[in-house]
Design a protein around this motif. Sequence first.
Motif, PDB file in Angstrom:
ATOM      1  N   GLN A 287       0.959  -1.248  -0.095  1.00 57.51           N
ATOM      2  CA  GLN A 287      -0.017   0.043   0.052  1.00 57.51           C
ATOM      3  C   GLN A 287       0.743   1.266   0.023  1.00 57.51           C
ATOM      4  N   ARG A 288       1.950   1.019   0.840  1.00 59.42           N
ATOM      5  CA  ARG A 288       2.915   2.398   0.806  1.00 59.42           C
ATOM      6  C   ARG A 288       3.555   2.694  -0.528  1.00 59.42           C
ATOM      7  N   ILE A 289       3.964   1.608  -1.392  1.00 56.07           N
ATOM      8  CA  ILE A 289       4.484   1.810  -2.411  1.00 56.07           C
ATOM      9  C   ILE A 289       3.601   2.311  -3.742  1.00 56.07           C
ATOM     10  N   ARG A 290       2.362   1.748  -3.441  1.00 53.54           N
ATOM     11  CA  ARG A 290       1.329   2.041  -4.374  1.00 53.54           C
ATOM     12  C   ARG A 290       1.075   3.744  -4.226  1.00 53.54           C
ATOM     13  N   ARG A 291       1.050   4.115  -3.022  1.00 55.54           N
ATOM     14  CA  ARG A 291       0.723   5.520  -2.866  1.00 55.54           C
ATOM     15  C   ARG A 291       1.756   6.339  -3.307  1.00 55.54           C
ATOM     16  N   ALA A 292       3.112   5.907  -2.854  1.00 56.33           N
ATOM     17  CA  ALA A 292       4.435   6.790  -3.335  1.00 56.33           C
ATOM     18  C   ALA A 292       4.531   6.950  -4.584  1.00 56.33           C
ATOM     19  N   THR A 293       4.052   5.741  -5.576  1.00 55.17           N
ATOM     20  CA  THR A 293       4.371   5.670  -7.087  1.00 55.17           C
ATOM     21  C   THR A 293       2.957   6.083  -7.668  1.00 55.17           C
ATOM     22  N   MET A 294       1.978   6.585  -6.944  1.00 53.37           N
ATOM     23  CA  MET A 294       0.859   7.030  -7.354  1.00 53.37           C
ATOM     24  C   MET A 294       0.078   5.802  -8.305  1.00 53.37           C
ATOM     25  N   GLU A 295       0.323   4.927  -8.083  1.00 57.60           N
ATOM     26  CA  GLU A 295      -0.262   3.760  -8.548  1.00 57.60           C
ATOM     27  C   GLU A 295       0.423   3.424  -9.845  1.00 57.60           C
ATOM     28  N   ARG A 296       1.499   3.778 -10.320  1.00 57.75           N
ATOM     29  CA  ARG A 296       1.950   3.715 -11.698  1.00 57.75           C
ATOM     30  C   ARG A 296       2.834   2.565 -11.876  1.00 57.75           C
ATOM     31  N   LEU A 297       3.455   2.198 -10.802  1.00 58.03           N
ATOM     32  CA  LEU A 297       4.184   1.017 -10.844  1.00 58.03           C
ATOM     33  C   LEU A 297       3.311  -0.245 -10.556  1.00 58.03           C
ATOM     34  N   SER A 298       3.418  -1.348 -11.399  1.00 59.84           N
ATOM     35  CA  SER A 298       2.305  -2.710 -11.550  1.00 59.84           C
ATOM     36  C   SER A 298       3.271  -3.260 -10.009  1.00 59.84           C
ATOM     37  N   LEU A 299       2.494  -3.861  -9.242  1.00 61.99           N
ATOM     38  CA  LEU A 299       3.041  -4.786  -8.209  1.00 61.99           C
ATOM     39  C   LEU A 299       2.504  -6.135  -8.500  1.00 61.99           C
ATOM     40  N   ILE A 300       3.695  -7.041  -8.006  1.00 59.92           N
ATOM     41  CA  ILE A 300       3.270  -8.482  -7.765  1.00 59.92           C
ATOM     42  C   ILE A 300       3.557  -8.979  -6.617  1.00 59.92           C
ATOM     43  N   ASN A 301       2.703  -9.349  -5.667  1.00 59.36           N
ATOM     44  CA  ASN A 301       3.125 -10.213  -4.563  1.00 59.36           C
ATOM     45  C   ASN A 301       3.535 -11.297  -4.645  1.00 59.36           C
ATOM     46  N   LEU A 302       4.648 -11.670  -4.254  1.00 61.09           N
ATOM     47  CA  LEU A 302       5.498 -12.963  -4.206  1.00 61.09           C
ATOM     48  C   LEU A 302       5.566 -13.710  -2.968  1.00 61.09           C
ATOM     49  N   LEU A 303       4.676 -13.068  -2.161  1.00 62.70           N
ATOM     50  CA  LEU A 303       4.517 -13.540  -0.752  1.00 62.70           C
ATOM     51  C   LEU A 303       4.780 -12.493   0.144  1.00 62.70           C
ATOM     52  N   SER A 304       3.729 -12.461   0.953  1.00 60.73           N
ATOM     53  CA  SER A 304       3.914 -11.435   1.743  1.00 60.73           C
ATOM     54  C   SER A 304       3.354 -12.200   3.481  1.00 60.73           C
ATOM     55  N   ASP A 305       3.280 -11.387   4.326  1.00 63.93           N
ATOM     56  CA  ASP A 305       2.958 -12.435   5.771  1.00 63.93           C
ATOM     57  C   ASP A 305       1.327 -12.444   5.363  1.00 63.93           C
ATOM     58  N   VAL A 306       0.695 -11.777   4.656  1.00 68.76           N
ATOM     59  CA  VAL A 306      -0.839 -11.979   4.300  1.00 68.76           C
ATOM     60  C   VAL A 306      -1.148 -12.806   3.243  1.00 68.76           C
ATOM     61  N   ALA A 307      -0.618 -13.001   2.024  1.00 66.11           N
ATOM     62  CA  ALA A 307      -0.938 -13.664   1.146  1.00 66.11           C
ATOM     63  C   ALA A 307       0.248 -14.177   0.136  1.00 66.11           C
ATOM     64  N   HIS A 308      -0.241 -15.090  -0.609  1.00 66.14           N
ATOM     65  CA  HIS A 308       0.712 -15.693  -1.565  1.00 66.14           C
ATOM     66  C   HIS A 308      -0.156 -15.714  -3.005  1.00 66.14           C
ATOM     67  N   PRO A 309      -0.537 -14.875  -3.469  1.00 66.91           N
ATOM     68  CA  PRO A 309      -1.409 -15.074  -4.831  1.00 66.91           C
ATOM     69  C   PRO A 309      -1.113 -15.823  -5.937  1.00 66.91           C
ATOM     70  N   THR A 310       0.157 -15.638  -6.385  1.00 68.40           N
ATOM     71  CA  THR A 310       0.665 -16.417  -7.508  1.00 68.40           C
ATOM     72  C   THR A 310       0.690 -17.880  -7.352  1.00 68.40           C
ATOM     73  N   GLN A 311       1.255 -18.223  -5.955  1.00 67.73           N
ATOM     74  CA  GLN A 311       0.907 -19.743  -5.605  1.00 67.73           C
ATOM     75  C   GLN A 311      -0.384 -20.008  -5.620  1.00 67.73           C
ATOM     76  N   ALA A 312      -1.569 -19.516  -5.307  1.00 66.16           N
ATOM     77  CA  ALA A 312      -2.911 -19.895  -5.459  1.00 66.16           C
ATOM     78  C   ALA A 312      -3.358 -19.997  -6.912  1.00 66.16           C
ATOM     79  N   ILE A 313      -2.833 -19.048  -7.644  1.00 65.79           N
ATOM     80  CA  ILE A 313      -3.173 -19.266  -9.210  1.00 65.79           C
ATOM     81  C   ILE A 313      -2.475 -20.653  -9.683  1.00 65.79           C
ATOM     82  N   ALA A 314      -1.395 -20.979  -9.282  1.00 65.85           N
ATOM     83  CA  ALA A 314      -0.586 -22.171  -9.644  1.00 65.85           C
ATOM     84  C   ALA A 314      -1.414 -23.450  -9.103  1.00 65.85           C
ATOM     85  N   ASP A 315      -1.701 -23.225  -7.907  1.00 65.20           N
ATOM     86  CA  ASP A 315      -2.537 -24.328  -7.415  1.00 65.20           C
ATOM     87  C   ASP A 315      -3.885 -24.663  -7.841  1.00 65.20           C
TER      88      ASP A 315
END
Length: 305
Positions: free
Chosen positions: A104-132
Amino acid sequence: MSRHVVTISELGNDDLRAILESARAPIDDSLFAGQGVALVFERPSLRTRAACSTAVHELGGYVTFFGDDEIGLDSRESAEDVGRTIDALYSVCAMRIRHHSVFQRIRRATMERLSLINLLSDVAHPTQAIADVLTIADHFANGDPGQLGGLRVAYVGDVTNVARSLAVALTRLGVEVVVGAPEGYQLTAGTDEDPLAVEGAKLRLTSSATEAVRGADVVYTDAWVSMGFEEETRRRRVDLDAFRIDEALLEAAASNAIVLHCLPAHRGDEITDGVMDGPQSLVWQQVAHRRSAMIGALRWIKDGE
Ligand code: CP
Ligand code: NVA
């Protein structure tokens, strides 16, 4: 506004479908020709870094890897300034981070310009779920994630980042999910990746591993000691002892059930050698799908530019 893959929850149903479809489409494009993707890893990885690197290469691009010790997120400089720097030089940044709030902090700082992909955080691992999902669809539905309704998936053990993204993705696709975990390790509401908030979800929680696995088509587990919880190792081994996927527990599942694990596995803890190396285990197929999942996410991001 750029597209992000930070949680499954944030994706609309059409977005999730589009990512899964893009992941399955043959590679006949060079969408990232000549373009770099920044990889930031605050924690170790084998599969995710390999999947990302090979996926970007397949799409004609290149990756630049930044390890925790060189970037020093919030120690050498702020996460915001790391984000602004990467935004000046790349259009996509894939990150494995300790604190989910950094997205969230980086999204705000870059005004949503930079696309982010979560490769695992303490909350979620979405690309793993897509593979599953791709792995389950290959096995039970000729590769069509739209045809998974009626399946039952049991998740057993500690309810981790992986468990949350998996449960959100599967319940959104009409799959019944049963979570078996002891008190203190069970699913709780209120995170950014919250299966309990999925409308109409077929989701059941139980404190019995056998009850969770009974009749399941898929039995899934993850580490008892996720990254960042190492100090709790001794206590977790005691608390989770009855939640090991072994041959006896697997007897309660459907006779043609498959076993999945995001890996790395801690053989003898959450899964036995016999199950992990047995005929019902599809863990290496999951690994192969990690690259397809990344390709799906990257193509979907590019489609939105
Ligand atoms: N499943 C997974 O994310 O593996 P790595 O930690 O090795 O990337
Ligand atoms: N839950 C595990 C997943 C590793 C891929 C962890 O966060 O360490």
